[in-house]
Design a protein around this motif. Structure first.
Motif, PDB file in Angstrom:
ATOM      1  N   GLU A  85      -9.417  12.689  61.124  1.00 17.21           N
ATOM      2  CA  GLU A  85      -8.636  13.479  60.170  1.00 17.21           C
ATOM      3  C   GLU A  85      -9.436  13.776  58.906  1.00 17.21           C
ATOM      4  OE1 GLU A  85      -5.829  14.924  60.745  1.00 17.21           O
ATOM      5  OE2 GLU A  85      -5.505  13.998  62.713  1.00 17.21           O
ATOM      6  N   ASN A 131     -10.828  17.410  57.611  1.00 21.13           N
ATOM      7  CA  ASN A 131     -10.511  17.944  56.277  1.00 21.13           C
ATOM      8  C   ASN A 131     -11.783  18.421  55.588  1.00 21.13           C
ATOM      9  OD1 ASN A 131      -7.787  17.595  56.440  1.00 21.13           O
ATOM     10  ND2 ASN A 131      -7.727  15.687  55.257  1.00 21.13           N
ATOM     11  N   LYS A 176      -3.276  25.080  54.401  1.00 21.63           N
ATOM     12  CA  LYS A 176      -3.876  25.755  55.551  1.00 21.63           C
ATOM     13  C   LYS A 176      -2.942  26.651  56.353  1.00 21.63           C
ATOM     14  CE  LYS A 176      -6.912  21.846  55.471  1.00 21.63           C
ATOM     15  NZ  LYS A 176      -7.326  20.587  56.100  1.00 21.63           N
ATOM     16  N   GLY A 233      -6.827  21.507  60.430  1.00 19.94           N
ATOM     17  CA  GLY A 233      -5.540  20.925  60.046  1.00 19.94           C
ATOM     18  C   GLY A 233      -4.509  22.014  59.843  1.00 19.94           C
ATOM     19  N   ALA A 237      -1.760  14.074  57.604  1.00 20.80           N
ATOM     20  CA  ALA A 237      -2.767  13.026  57.785  1.00 20.80           C
ATOM     21  C   ALA A 237      -2.890  12.157  56.534  1.00 20.80           C
ATOM     22  CB  ALA A 237      -4.111  13.652  58.136  1.00 20.80           C
TER      23      ALA A 237
HETATM   24 MG    MG Z   1      -6.089  17.342  57.693  1.00 19.31          MG
END
Ligand code: MG
Ligand code: ADP
Length: 551
Positions: A29, A33, A79, A92, A97
């Protein structure tokens, strides 16, 4: 019992149960990112296999103080600008997360935006906000996760040995590095560097192949075929190994969908189908395939960890992968892998061996031309051994005109297993079992296509005990088997009666065949299209009906 809405921290911990299974999922995760933040350098440092500390530093876009405060809130994401789940363009989009990780660990995130003088740090412990304070940080973001799962001891207990957890982390980083050759990646644990990949900023086919070579080994570079295939809006690119460069398992087959590493049974089945005319059945190629298609044609929101995807039209994708691989194999697949030819070549070069094996006075190089004179040392790797070769005909066929068979004219049989044949300008060594298997297989394929297949009734049905669920899985497909000339019936729980077999097979080990088919079904059950499945089954049947060594 009163119904109530759960407090946010409990909700986050429930989500963490799905999204963050182990240190490797947290690494995934955080690195995703960093990729989404357009970083070109990502550094991952672990202590104690990530159980004590996971630190991920990047040089990406960074965040302002406000963004830093917001990003750890549940469902906070930058996002999905239009709330459109059909247009997922980042790794993502679920915005869960960071809050999940922060709810089960001691979490610190420091970030500085490129146009900002000041960096900020947010601290959270077990989901409880501690503070948001000024800090020192280069441009980008640094996340530190200490004592993962300290707040959920049950999960902590489920973690495996350090070695296993590190392997899982390495696997994640490797897959993300394959998909992002322009980014520098560095992974270390307890101060020891585990992986380091230098990014190549120029977008070119070469940079991808270089990165794959860094990860899969430089032999892969020399022994792979480029895949480049386009149909309408769908593009498939990447690299696949030559049939002669293969592995005993399918674990080195990687699929990326819109640059996202995914694990997909579809891939295993289709790769198997594409290579089946080129490769022995228990060997597997190495492939890294990149499928790019409009976001609305694929659903990545299938699983919280996004490791699986669903395609709008699976048949098209499967067809494309098979055609692309088959095309590349047809045009370049006959090339032998360099590693094998080098190894083989070296065995023929006396200077490659320690001098005890070949001392030059005893074994001058010109003797290679005189193998027939029997003056080679006994300990050489290759020796002239005329008595083992059984001539098929007594006539000397060296001087007879060569008929134009693609496998040449057979001259002899070695070890009751290999046939040596001679062509106009070369020598061919044929594994007779493999060759016969192939002939039976091709005959079956053609027969099925034309008119179905001739069957042979067994006087006494063969009873095969498989156990459940194998027997019922096999029986579910009995119509498909019937098309291949194999008539199966139930014979009580877990047991199968074989009543008819394909006539082509002649005498064969029926129980062995049924067991292999059951294994095939378990392994590839849902993932092969009917036609590929039939071909695969043909292969298994053909294998059983073919000449073994010595026959
Ligand atoms: Mg993420
Ligand atoms: P998601 O990635 O699904 O949006 P996350 O909880 O992982 O959800 O992250 C929340 C938000 O925090 C992201 O949408 C992004 O705006 C911001 N963010 C997280 N990590 C970074 C990073 N390394 N650099 C810049 N922004 C980040």
């Amino acid at each position: 019992m009163t119904i109530r809405i759960l407090p946010p921290n409990t909700v986050n911990r429930i989500a963490a149960g799905e999204v963050i299974e182990r240190p490797a999922s947290a690494v995934k995760e955080l690195v995703e990112n960093s990729i989404d933040a357009k970083s070109t350098r990502i550094e991952i440092s672990l202590i104690n296999a990530g159980k004590t500390l996971i630190k991920v530093e990047d040089n990406g876009s960074g965040m302002t103080k406000q963004e830093l405060g917001l990003c750890v809130e549940r469902h906070a994401t930058s996002k999905l600008p239009d709330d459109d789940l059909l247009q997922v363009k980042y790794m993502g989009f679920r915005g869960e997360a960071l809050p999940s990780i922060a709810s089960v660990s001691r979490f610190a995130m420091t970030s500085r935006k490129h146009d900002s003088e000041q960096a900020w740090q947010i601290n959270i412990e077990g989901g409880d906000f501690c503070n948001l304070v000024p800090a020192a940080c280069k441009q980008g973001t640094s996340v530190e996760i200490r004592d993962l799962f300290y707040a959920t001891p049950a999960r902590l207990k489920l973690l495996r040995s350090d070695r296993t957890e590190i392997e899982k982390i390495k696997d994640i980083v490797m897959r993300l590095a394959m998909a992002n050759p322009h980014i520098d990646f560095m992974l270390s644990c307890d101060g020891k560097i585990l992986a380091k990949y230098q990014g190549n900023r120029q977008e070119s086919g070469d940079s991808r192949l270089n990165r794959l070579g860094d990860i899969l080994g430089k032999d892969f570079r020399a022994n792979s075929l480029a895949i480049d295939y386009k149909r309408d809006e769908i593009k498939l690119s990447g690299f696949a190994s030559l049939p002669t460069y293969n592995r005993g398992t399918s674990s080195e087959q990687y699929l990326f969908v819109n640059n996202r590493p995914v694990r997909d049974k579809l891939l295993l089945g289709t790769v198997k189908a594409a290579y089946q005319d080129f490769l022995e059945r228990n060997r597997h190629p190495i492939v890294a395939l990149f499928l790019d298609l409009p976001p609305e044609q694929v659903d990545v929101n299938v699983h919280p960890a996004k490791a699986e995807v669903r395609f709008r039209d699976t048949a098209i994708i499967r067809g494309m992968i098979i055609s692309a691989l088959k095309n590349s194999l047809a045009s370049g697949g006959q090339r032998a892998s360099s590693s094998i030819s080098q190894v083989a070549g070296n065995l023929f070069r006396p200077q490659q061996f320690p001098s005890t094996q070949f001392s030059s006075p005893q074994f001058p190089s010109h003797n290679y031309n005189n193998v027939g004179e029997h003056n080679l040392p006994q300990n050489s790797f290759f020796d002239y051994a005329p008595p083992l070769a059984r001539p098929l005909e007594q006539t000397n066929i060296t001087n007879s005109p060569q008929p134009n068979y693609r496998l040449g004219a057979a001259c002899g049989q070695l070890h009751n297993t290999y046939i040596v044949a001679q062509t106009g300008d070369g020598i061919i060594l044929v594994d007779q079992h493999a060759a016969h298997e192939r002939l039976v297989y091709e005959k079956m394929k053609t027969a099925i296509e034309k008119s179905g297949i001739a069957r042979q009734k067994l006087l006494i049905p063969e009873i095969v005990e498989l156990g459940e669920p194998y027997a019922s899985h096999l029986l579910k497909r009995s119509c498909e088997f019937a098309e291949l000339g194999l008539i199966l019936d139930s014979f009580g729980e877990g047991t199968i009666a074989v009543r008819e077999i394909p006539a082509l097979l002649g005498k064969t080990d029926i129980a062995g065949l049924i067991r292999d088919l059951a294994d095939d079904i378990e392994e590839f059950g849902e993932s092969l299209a009917l036609k590929e499945k039939l071909e695969h089954i043909c292969g298994t049947i053909a294998c059983h009906g073919s000449v073994r060594a010595g026959r």
